[in-house]
Design a protein around this motif. Sequence first.
Motif, PDB file in Angstrom:
ATOM      1  N   ARG A 182     -58.578  12.629   9.732  1.00 35.83           N
ATOM      2  CA  ARG A 182     -59.386  13.568   8.964  1.00 35.83           C
ATOM      3  C   ARG A 182     -60.777  13.738   9.577  1.00 35.83           C
ATOM      4  O   ARG A 182     -61.591  14.483   9.052  1.00 35.83           O
ATOM      5  CB  ARG A 182     -59.531  13.080   7.517  1.00 35.83           C
ATOM      6  CG  ARG A 182     -58.232  12.972   6.790  1.00 35.83           C
ATOM      7  CD  ARG A 182     -57.892  14.021   5.827  1.00 35.83           C
ATOM      8  NE  ARG A 182     -58.860  15.022   5.525  1.00 35.83           N
ATOM      9  CZ  ARG A 182     -58.527  16.260   5.141  1.00 35.83           C
ATOM     10  NH1 ARG A 182     -57.256  16.603   5.046  1.00 35.83           N
ATOM     11  NH2 ARG A 182     -59.442  17.138   4.850  1.00 35.83           N
ATOM     12  N   PHE A 240     -59.054  15.422  -0.006  1.00 35.58           N
ATOM     13  CA  PHE A 240     -60.129  15.543   0.985  1.00 35.58           C
ATOM     14  C   PHE A 240     -60.480  17.007   1.220  1.00 35.58           C
ATOM     15  O   PHE A 240     -61.659  17.364   1.278  1.00 35.58           O
ATOM     16  CB  PHE A 240     -59.735  14.860   2.298  1.00 35.58           C
ATOM     17  CG  PHE A 240     -60.053  13.396   2.327  1.00 35.58           C
ATOM     18  CD1 PHE A 240     -61.292  12.947   2.747  1.00 35.58           C
ATOM     19  CD2 PHE A 240     -59.111  12.459   1.924  1.00 35.58           C
ATOM     20  CE1 PHE A 240     -61.601  11.589   2.773  1.00 35.58           C
ATOM     21  CE2 PHE A 240     -59.403  11.099   1.947  1.00 35.58           C
ATOM     22  CZ  PHE A 240     -60.644  10.667   2.363  1.00 35.58           C
ATOM     23  N   ASP A 241     -59.459  17.860   1.378  1.00 34.63           N
ATOM     24  CA  ASP A 241     -59.716  19.288   1.627  1.00 34.63           C
ATOM     25  C   ASP A 241     -60.633  19.884   0.567  1.00 34.63           C
ATOM     26  O   ASP A 241     -61.612  20.563   0.884  1.00 34.63           O
ATOM     27  CB  ASP A 241     -58.402  20.088   1.627  1.00 34.63           C
ATOM     28  CG  ASP A 241     -57.518  19.798   2.818  1.00 34.63           C
ATOM     29  OD1 ASP A 241     -57.996  19.214   3.812  1.00 34.63           O
ATOM     30  OD2 ASP A 241     -56.319  20.147   2.747  1.00 34.63           O
ATOM     31  N   GLU A 242     -60.304  19.635  -0.692  1.00 37.47           N
ATOM     32  CA  GLU A 242     -61.064  20.256  -1.788  1.00 37.47           C
ATOM     33  C   GLU A 242     -62.477  19.699  -1.891  1.00 37.47           C
ATOM     34  O   GLU A 242     -63.428  20.443  -2.126  1.00 37.47           O
ATOM     35  CB  GLU A 242     -60.323  20.093  -3.118  1.00 37.47           C
ATOM     36  CG  GLU A 242     -59.021  20.871  -3.198  1.00 37.47           C
ATOM     37  CD  GLU A 242     -59.215  22.379  -3.113  1.00 37.47           C
ATOM     38  OE1 GLU A 242     -60.327  22.876  -3.393  1.00 37.47           O
ATOM     39  OE2 GLU A 242     -58.247  23.077  -2.766  1.00 37.47           O
ATOM     40  N   GLU A 257     -64.250  18.330   0.584  1.00 38.20           N
ATOM     41  CA  GLU A 257     -65.005  18.782   1.745  1.00 38.20           C
ATOM     42  C   GLU A 257     -65.395  20.253   1.608  1.00 38.20           C
ATOM     43  O   GLU A 257     -66.518  20.637   1.954  1.00 38.20           O
ATOM     44  CB  GLU A 257     -64.193  18.553   3.018  1.00 38.20           C
ATOM     45  CG  GLU A 257     -64.061  17.073   3.371  1.00 38.20           C
ATOM     46  CD  GLU A 257     -63.040  16.799   4.454  1.00 38.20           C
ATOM     47  OE1 GLU A 257     -62.388  17.754   4.948  1.00 38.20           O
ATOM     48  OE2 GLU A 257     -62.878  15.614   4.814  1.00 38.20           O
ATOM     49  N   LYS A 258     -64.490  21.072   1.106  1.00 36.07           N
ATOM     50  CA  LYS A 258     -64.798  22.490   0.883  1.00 36.07           C
ATOM     51  C   LYS A 258     -65.941  22.630  -0.122  1.00 36.07           C
ATOM     52  O   LYS A 258     -66.870  23.419   0.082  1.00 36.07           O
ATOM     53  CB  LYS A 258     -63.543  23.210   0.367  1.00 36.07           C
ATOM     54  CG  LYS A 258     -63.736  24.704   0.163  1.00 36.07           C
ATOM     55  CD  LYS A 258     -62.401  25.406  -0.078  1.00 36.07           C
ATOM     56  CE  LYS A 258     -61.948  25.193  -1.500  1.00 36.07           C
ATOM     57  NZ  LYS A 258     -60.715  25.931  -1.830  1.00 36.07           N
ATOM     58  N   HIS A 279     -54.401  14.489   1.304  1.00 35.59           N
ATOM     59  CA  HIS A 279     -55.062  15.491   2.145  1.00 35.59           C
ATOM     60  C   HIS A 279     -55.718  16.567   1.288  1.00 35.59           C
ATOM     61  O   HIS A 279     -56.835  17.004   1.573  1.00 35.59           O
ATOM     62  CB  HIS A 279     -54.056  16.131   3.107  1.00 35.59           C
ATOM     63  CG  HIS A 279     -53.768  15.300   4.310  1.00 35.59           C
ATOM     64  ND1 HIS A 279     -54.699  15.044   5.289  1.00 35.59           N
ATOM     65  CD2 HIS A 279     -52.642  14.640   4.675  1.00 35.59           C
ATOM     66  CE1 HIS A 279     -54.158  14.285   6.223  1.00 35.59           C
ATOM     67  NE2 HIS A 279     -52.913  14.010   5.875  1.00 35.59           N
ATOM     68  N   LEU A 280     -55.029  16.996   0.236  1.00 31.09           N
ATOM     69  CA  LEU A 280     -55.612  17.999  -0.661  1.00 31.09           C
ATOM     70  C   LEU A 280     -56.894  17.478  -1.305  1.00 31.09           C
ATOM     71  O   LEU A 280     -57.859  18.226  -1.467  1.00 31.09           O
ATOM     72  CB  LEU A 280     -54.611  18.412  -1.738  1.00 31.09           C
ATOM     73  CG  LEU A 280     -53.417  19.236  -1.257  1.00 31.09           C
ATOM     74  CD1 LEU A 280     -52.407  19.431  -2.377  1.00 31.09           C
ATOM     75  CD2 LEU A 280     -53.884  20.581  -0.736  1.00 31.09           C
TER      76      LEU A 280
END
Length: 195
Positions: free
Chosen positions: A161, A118-120, A122-123, A115-116
């Motif tokens: 996601r 993808f989070d990073e 995408e950000k 998840h991290l």
Amino acid sequence: MAIQIKILKGDELKAALPELAELRIKVFRDWPYIYDGNMDYEVGYLSRYADTEGALIVGAFDEGRLVGAATGEPLEQEVIQFRAPFEDKGLSPKEIFYLAESLLEPAYRGQGIGHLFFDEREKHARSLGFANAAFCAVIRPDNHPLKPDDYTSLDGFWRKRGYEKMAGGIVHFPWQDVGDTSETEKPMQVWIRTL
């Protein structure tokens, strides 16, 4: 385990490429990629990230050792095989951030690192003004002789996601499978979401 997540760009990204190459060979050797990689090819393939504006590596480190990584770059900088399905559908690669490799050693899975990753990415994509993010996942037949009995598809994770399969979005990309003597093209499904 105390895993450190680091965003690598510029010189830090360049310095991490040999370790990323080793990680790709190790992790992609397993199902579903069953990729028989070598360092010469990997170093050449990954070197494009060092020269691409907007590219990044999200690295997961355990006591300084790279145990996982996720990469991304503007889709318009990707090889034609990855751009073509979007262009064929009338989508502009200039509006899409491509999430390329996502690798994690098995011992580190199930702890939220995916998840991290993808989070990073995408950000980062949003900070560059991208409207969409996309990636590709290899398609293997259910009856493939090397498929593990306990394999669980990541489709559910990706859907949570916000990603969905792009209808008719199939990439064909060659690599050599473990046990083969030459490369063959593999189909890969495009997944996409609005950011």
